[in-house]
Design an enzyme around this catalytic site. Structure first.
Site, mmCIF file in Angstrom:
data_model
loop_
_atom_site.group_PDB
_atom_site.id
_atom_site.type_symbol
_atom_site.label_atom_id
_atom_site.label_comp_id
_atom_site.label_asym_id
_atom_site.label_seq_id
_atom_site.Cartn_x
_atom_site.Cartn_y
_atom_site.Cartn_z
ATOM 1 N N TYR A 152 59.097 69.851 65.391
ATOM 2 C CA TYR A 152 60.376 70.593 65.335
ATOM 3 C C TYR A 152 61.156 70.345 64.045
ATOM 4 O O TYR A 152 60.877 69.421 63.333
ATOM 5 C CB TYR A 152 61.213 70.435 66.593
ATOM 6 C CG TYR A 152 61.701 69.079 67.060
ATOM 7 C CD1 TYR A 152 61.693 67.938 66.275
ATOM 8 C CD2 TYR A 152 62.222 68.982 68.362
ATOM 9 C CE1 TYR A 152 62.174 66.742 66.763
ATOM 10 C CE2 TYR A 152 62.706 67.776 68.856
ATOM 11 C CZ TYR A 152 62.680 66.660 68.041
ATOM 12 O OH TYR A 152 63.164 65.490 68.522
ATOM 13 N N GLU A 153 62.069 71.235 63.787
ATOM 14 C CA GLU A 153 62.810 71.280 62.509
ATOM 15 C C GLU A 153 61.863 71.414 61.321
ATOM 16 O O GLU A 153 62.120 70.891 60.249
ATOM 17 C CB GLU A 153 63.717 70.047 62.336
ATOM 18 C CG GLU A 153 64.540 69.631 63.535
ATOM 19 C CD GLU A 153 65.433 70.721 64.109
ATOM 20 O OE1 GLU A 153 65.527 71.794 63.507
ATOM 21 O OE2 GLU A 153 66.002 70.506 65.185
#
Lengths: 601, 601
Positions: free
Chosen positions: B440-441
């Site tokens: 994620y990110e």
């Protein structure tokens, strides 16, 4: 839901084209049965069974898990019916001895089926899978009566087997076991103790379960020299050999674990259970290794199956998922974005999976030929050589393929991006299932000690030389083949380095035994990479021959995979080589207390 | 249950002794508040909160997960109460601007707290954690009214924030989003669309949730140039600024995922929800990066926290678990076996965790000083330099620390053997939780393109030179220090090689842009290893100075950890360097179809 097609084309390449399995089978006493037609039919039928019966139960089995109710364990829905089909199809007896009702086919063939089973439903596969070790122990060490009573049922598959070794306070160090076996007047033994982590320890798939149990006799020597092996049935066989009275063994609880939810990992309580000695008293460790070696190869194949499963689904996703444009410009301008397979880093991950799947398959099928010869070959030089190679390669198959198996299933998650983390897609299950393979039947660290300490150094390097000589011969033969130069040149260097590194550790180990443990895991990984390099060089050689033929694309892809392996995976040997040579110094310098000084105040 | 002690001794070593944080804080405008006493008090209080409040909820939160009932999401039991304590303790506002009610302390301090939170309860930590990015976006791009309405509540912690970017068909490629924002007469917008993977998208911890949402205005340009950012509250603030009417945004479902079960990962449906433009129309991507950069550093710290958590519990197990004797003879002859910490391979795994925890902490605290200066420093050369280094190091912090974080949590499982796979011990949860951090990110692949493509090559290598010059200077200064030779000599070589490798990829990329993607992940990992090598060389230097002082054992252990890092982890650069140079050839040669030829017939 994940999909799966057995990699039959690649299996045939390795079996028929690379390792000439048809001749290999023909030379075995059991070879008549293993004609190319039969082999193909079995592989194709196995592929269907795995895809159509096992795969649909994989995610549901993970979600549902096993249930302990009223002292009985229920496997997930559908598992029992699938197992019935498996038994009815005659699959359990494929490679078993005709004397015990087996079909007498070579074990290598069962190993390719095993790959398909592990790729589609590892948790299910462990129910029949554990029977192999139990059967091997009985076949090699059991009495005729034990064979008749238990082995034939295991071969048929109507009963399954377990290996009851681990206890709460000991796993690796089986010399510490506390389970006791007290002889009674009938010549049987009363077994009392608690075993943990017993895969398929109890379940509803088969009418009886045959436990192979390590325990200590009264007055047995301390440690691993005082271990004996016993066969302990869940139900005592009656006069007709059918399950009769319940024996004093039961599942106390099920473990809650990271993966393989569909397989019952049991705490097994033996409460004066009736058992029978297998092999000689206090010689259980040797029997245990008979089980263990089969199981270790099996776990390596689990790694291979999971790589293939992850690769196939990653590839499919990478072709479908549209995201960003290629750095060099749109490749699918008619779509809103390019499929992510255009991106080099996605390709790097896919090729890593592909190379380890194909490399792992070559390793398994190379090793499987040795196993065939060990099991079926005539005594003599060839068989001795096969035994040596099998011993050398078993820890590599087990540990290397599970280490890279974990890596590859994780690459699968990575290719799916955030979706890889979501259960629905099935990719994270492969990671969770793969995680156990680095642990059970001896962790990677234990395999590494087996390889470096027991197999290589204890033989003064002779067992390794059997293999490096073969590689050397290949390199020499191909040394003036310019098309193979990109493979043979680095391979020859690595092969020489392998010997030098071994010598280096051996010398240091004479001063300090800890040097073996300090080098062991890096040595095992190094050995795995060089072994696959040899096999990829052979695959490249074969592919070059066929490159102008009918199936050109297949061979070109194989050649490119070999090239990728040499350019993008094999460089890892550089790191391992340096770490092998770094020695034990920085590992052993600190006291146990000093490890915690950053947070313990 | 796992235990945890914040590594305060090591934090003080890095902050006070290595990087002279007291002077660094004193030089910041907010420095008066950050006196050594205050800093120590905050770290100690934070350590207690993490250990006593968050840690006990970590396993129960994982087991229980979140619940969607009647359109409302409930976090696991105890999460809400822990959050109340967190707000009452003033923790959310620690590093926030006093203008919005913050305490104005430097962000670096909040980052060390964040390490403790991530080490004890990552899933819980993401509820307040996501607020930082939302707050940053509003602080940098919001109107005064938006700041007053939303930012003060976020700072106080009574409301939390989210980042709503991803949609089912796009994650990395946000130019493809379909969520629409239609202006209405009041100057607000009606937001309609579906967002997925929204961490803390709905929950019962706070009275309101502030969604920062990417959407497209009518007639917006195609792709990422047509994205705008909106603030969309769950409850519309009333005239007093309190939560009023429910807005048209709700959680449609919760994702079932591999880990971070205690955090609600939501599908969020926006159904004509009232939203307000943040920043300029169609300039949402820049605002998004403001959020993202904070979040990326935060995810890197998650990696660090998980390493420390795994290390501490692995160490404790390795000291307790008795299994086998040391290869060189019994170390604890009074016990049935030696504690497994005597075995060199167990030590190798523990030291790997220890080195990455301590190395990661140095990396985070080095980067945090840059962030302090960027956020609080006066304009000028120093600030520009800090901006460059922060930009360069952010993808390394994010991707390198999460990659090695996953490795280290897995070493934790490995040290526990079979028990590591069992939920009860808590080690496998760390692996499952860590798995998302690589995704994620921005996945590791995306971070790698950011580093090599955007930060390094787009600046013609200038941004890298800012850092390599600093390393070069250090090496030169220490070149005649014989005690540091074992570090400085290899570091100087690697530092030079880093530049050469960069130049090499840059040259190739001018011919073929795919070369950037082909080299990127290996380049990022290489960069991470060299960066930690620099920091460990500095740690070694500092330790040598203190080696004869009162706390000798701590510095000797630090020196040995640096030595281990150089001898047993840094050699991985050899592999990465070779793979960087291997180029795109073998990656790009095959067609998408050819990848599947082994199994698709």
């Amino acid at each position: 839901m994940p999909s799966y097609q057995a990699p039959l084309r690649d299996m045939r390449f390795v079996m028929d084209e690379m390792f000439d399995y048809p001749s290999h089978y023909a030379a075995l006493p059991c070879g008549d049965e293993a004609s190319p037609d039969v082999v193909n039919a079995i592989l194709e039928e196995g592929a269907r069974f795995a895809r159509d019966v096992l795969l649909p139960l994989n995610q549901s089995g993970d979600e549902e898990g096993c249930l302990l109710e009223g002292g009985e364990v229920k496997a997930p829905q559908g598992f029992k019916e699938a197992y019935q089909q498996y038994v009815e199809g005659g699959w359990p007896s494929l490679a078993a001895d005709p004397e015990q009702g087996g079909q007498g086919l070579p074990p290598s063939l069962a190993m390719m089926l095993s790959e398909m089973i592990c790729a589609t439903n590892l948790a299910w596969g462990m129910y029949p899978g554990l029977s192999h070790g139990a059967a091997d122990a009985l076949r090699h060490h059991g009495t005729d009566e034990q064979k008749e009573t238990y082995l034939t049922k295991l071969v048929e598959g109507v009963w399954t087997g377990t290996m009851c070794l681990t206890e709460p306070h000991c796993g690796t160090d089986l010399g510490l076991i506390k389970t006791r076996a007290v002889p009674n007047e009938s010549g049987a033994y009363a077994i009392t103790g608690t075993k943990i982590f017993i895969s398929a320890g109890d379940h509803n798939l088969a009418e009886n379960i045959v436990h192979l149990v390590l325990a200590k006799l009264p007055g047995a020597p301390e440690g691993s020299k005082g271990i004996s092996l016993f066969v302990v049935p869940k139900f005592m066989p009656d006069a007709q050999g059918n399950p009769g009275d319940r024996n004093g063994v039961s599942c106390g609880s099920l473990e809650h674990k990271m993966g393989i939810h569909g397989n019952a990992t049991c705490v097994m309580n033996f409460d004066g259970a009736m058992g029978y000695l297998v092999g000689a008293p206090n010689k259980g460790l040797a029997c245990m290794f008979t089980m263990m070696n089969a199981a270790r190869l099996g776990v390596g194949i689990q790694g291979l199956g999971l790589i293939e499963a992850s690769f196939q689904n990653s590839l499919s996703y990478a072709r479908d998922r549209l995201q960003m444009r290629a750095l060099s410009g749109a490749q699918a301008p008619e779509k809103v974005a390019d499929p992510i397979i255009v991106h080099p880093d996605v390709r790097r991950m896919l090729l890593t999976q592909k190379a380890f799947a194909e490399g792992g398959r070559m390793l398994v099928l190379y090793t499987a030929q040795m196993l065939d010869i060990v099991e079926h070959g005539k005594p003599g030089e060839e068989k001795e050589r096969a035994e040596t190679l099998l011993g050398l390669l078993t820890p590599i198959v087990k540990a290397f393929l599970t280490e890279v198996g974990f890596e590859c299933t994780n690459e699968g998650v990575q290719i799916f991006g955030g979706h890889g983390f979501i259960k629905e897609w099935g990719m994270e299950q492969l990671v969770r299932d793969a995680r156990i393979t680095r642990l059970y039947e001896g962790t990677t660290g234990i395999q590494a000690l087996d390889l470096l300490g027991r197999k290589v150094l204890m033989s003064q390097g002779e067992s390794l030389k059997v293999f490096t000589k073969e590689i050397h011969k290949f390199c020499k033969t191909e040394s003036d083949n310019p098309a193979l130069k990109e493979f043979v040149e680095p391979l020859a260097k690595l092969n020489a380095e392998w010997g030098e590194l071994t010598m280096g550790v051996g010398m240091k180990a004479m001063q300090d035994r800890e040097e073996v443990g300090a080098a062991s895991v890096d040595y095992l990984m190094y050995s795995g990479y060089v072994t696959l390099a040899y096999l990829f060089a052979r695959a490249a050689k074969q592919s070059l021959v066929e490159l102008e033929g009918d199936d050109k694309a297949f061979y070109a892809a194989k050649l490119n995979t070999a090239r990728f392996y040499y350019q993008r995976l094999l460089p890892r040997t550089k790191a391992h080589a340096q770490m092998i040579q770094a020695g034990a110094g920085s590992l052993m310098a600190m006291s146990s207390e000093d490890f915690g000084l950053g947070f313990e105040i």
